[in-house]
Design a protein around this motif. Sequence first.
Motif, PDB file in Angstrom:
ATOM      1  N   VAL A  73       0.840  -1.198   0.000  1.00 19.89           N
ATOM      2  CA  VAL A  73       0.000   0.000   0.000  1.00 19.89           C
ATOM      3  C   VAL A  73       0.877   1.251   0.000  1.00 19.89           C
ATOM      4  O   VAL A  73       0.626   2.195  -0.751  1.00 19.89           O
ATOM      5  CB  VAL A  73      -0.982   0.001   1.198  1.00 19.89           C
ATOM      6  N   ARG A  74       1.915   1.262   0.803  1.00 20.84           N
ATOM      7  CA  ARG A  74       2.829   2.403   0.861  1.00 20.84           C
ATOM      8  C   ARG A  74       3.444   2.680  -0.514  1.00 20.84           C
ATOM      9  O   ARG A  74       3.490   3.812  -0.980  1.00 20.84           O
ATOM     10  CB  ARG A  74       3.925   2.159   1.904  1.00 20.84           C
ATOM     11  N   GLN A  75       3.892   1.623  -1.177  1.00 22.98           N
ATOM     12  CA  GLN A  75       4.499   1.758  -2.507  1.00 22.98           C
ATOM     13  C   GLN A  75       3.463   2.255  -3.524  1.00 22.98           C
ATOM     14  O   GLN A  75       3.744   3.142  -4.334  1.00 22.98           O
ATOM     15  CB  GLN A  75       5.075   0.418  -2.960  1.00 22.98           C
ATOM     16  N   PHE A  76       2.255   1.706  -3.475  1.00 22.91           N
ATOM     17  CA  PHE A  76       1.209   2.124  -4.400  1.00 22.91           C
ATOM     18  C   PHE A  76       0.836   3.588  -4.182  1.00 22.91           C
ATOM     19  O   PHE A  76       0.723   4.368  -5.141  1.00 22.91           O
ATOM     20  CB  PHE A  76      -0.029   1.229  -4.256  1.00 22.91           C
ATOM     21  N   LEU A  77       0.661   3.978  -2.919  1.00 21.08           N
ATOM     22  CA  LEU A  77       0.297   5.363  -2.614  1.00 21.08           C
ATOM     23  C   LEU A  77       1.390   6.333  -3.043  1.00 21.08           C
ATOM     24  O   LEU A  77       1.095   7.438  -3.507  1.00 21.08           O
ATOM     25  CB  LEU A  77      -0.013   5.522  -1.131  1.00 21.08           C
ATOM     26  N   ALA A  78       2.643   5.927  -2.905  1.00 19.09           N
ATOM     27  CA  ALA A  78       3.747   6.777  -3.352  1.00 19.09           C
ATOM     28  C   ALA A  78       3.665   7.016  -4.857  1.00 19.09           C
ATOM     29  O   ALA A  78       3.869   8.136  -5.331  1.00 19.09           O
ATOM     30  CB  ALA A  78       5.095   6.156  -2.971  1.00 19.09           C
ATOM     31  N   SER A  79       3.340   5.970  -5.625  1.00 12.38           N
ATOM     32  CA  SER A  79       3.250   6.133  -7.079  1.00 12.38           C
ATOM     33  C   SER A  79       2.038   6.973  -7.472  1.00 12.38           C
ATOM     34  O   SER A  79       2.118   7.782  -8.396  1.00 12.38           O
ATOM     35  CB  SER A  79       3.223   4.776  -7.782  1.00 12.38           C
ATOM     36  N   VAL A  80       0.941   6.820  -6.745  1.00 13.90           N
ATOM     37  CA  VAL A  80      -0.260   7.620  -7.015  1.00 13.90           C
ATOM     38  C   VAL A  80       0.006   9.094  -6.667  1.00 13.90           C
ATOM     39  O   VAL A  80      -0.385  10.000  -7.409  1.00 13.90           O
ATOM     40  CB  VAL A  80      -1.474   7.066  -6.228  1.00 13.90           C
ATOM     41  N   GLN A  81       0.702   9.315  -5.565  1.00  6.85           N
ATOM     42  CA  GLN A  81       1.060  10.680  -5.159  1.00  6.85           C
ATOM     43  C   GLN A  81       2.012  11.301  -6.183  1.00  6.85           C
ATOM     44  O   GLN A  81       1.817  12.448  -6.598  1.00  6.85           O
ATOM     45  CB  GLN A  81       1.714  10.667  -3.779  1.00  6.85           C
ATOM     46  N   GLU A  82       3.021  10.556  -6.599  1.00  6.20           N
ATOM     47  CA  GLU A  82       3.998  11.046  -7.560  1.00  6.20           C
ATOM     48  C   GLU A  82       3.329  11.410  -8.897  1.00  6.20           C
ATOM     49  O   GLU A  82       3.715  12.368  -9.551  1.00  6.20           O
ATOM     50  CB  GLU A  82       5.075  10.000  -7.795  1.00  6.20           C
ATOM     51  N   ALA A  83       2.315  10.648  -9.272  1.00  8.46           N
ATOM     52  CA  ALA A  83       1.597  10.919 -10.514  1.00  8.46           C
ATOM     53  C   ALA A  83       0.681  12.144 -10.396  1.00  8.46           C
ATOM     54  O   ALA A  83       0.172  12.633 -11.397  1.00  8.46           O
ATOM     55  CB  ALA A  83       0.785   9.693 -10.924  1.00  8.46           C
ATOM     56  N   GLY A  84       0.468  12.608  -9.150  1.00  6.30           N
ATOM     57  CA  GLY A  84      -0.353  13.796  -8.946  1.00  6.30           C
ATOM     58  C   GLY A  84      -1.838  13.535  -8.828  1.00  6.30           C
ATOM     59  O   GLY A  84      -2.652  14.437  -9.035  1.00  6.30           O
TER      60      GLY A  84
END
Length: 88
Positions: A73-84
Amino acid sequence: MKLKEGFIVHSVQGEEMMVATGKAAASFNGLVRQNKTASFILNLLMEDITEEQIVKNVCCQYEVDEAAAAADVRQFLASVQEAGFLDE
């Protein structure tokens, strides 16, 4: 945290995807294809929710170890955050 307004998570003929509408389409013009787990998490993000609450939901839905779920979840949320895609 919450998904930015204007993003819609949808399933079409077994394909999971997210699209931007309205004002969100001005900053993101495209389609995101994802698996069912990503769609599950993105649907949770339609409402304001904490990372811990997402992990609990993932554990209940998928019968996965909490430590593994938290890392994923942490990794997924980081990618979603990075994508804006998340509200600040």
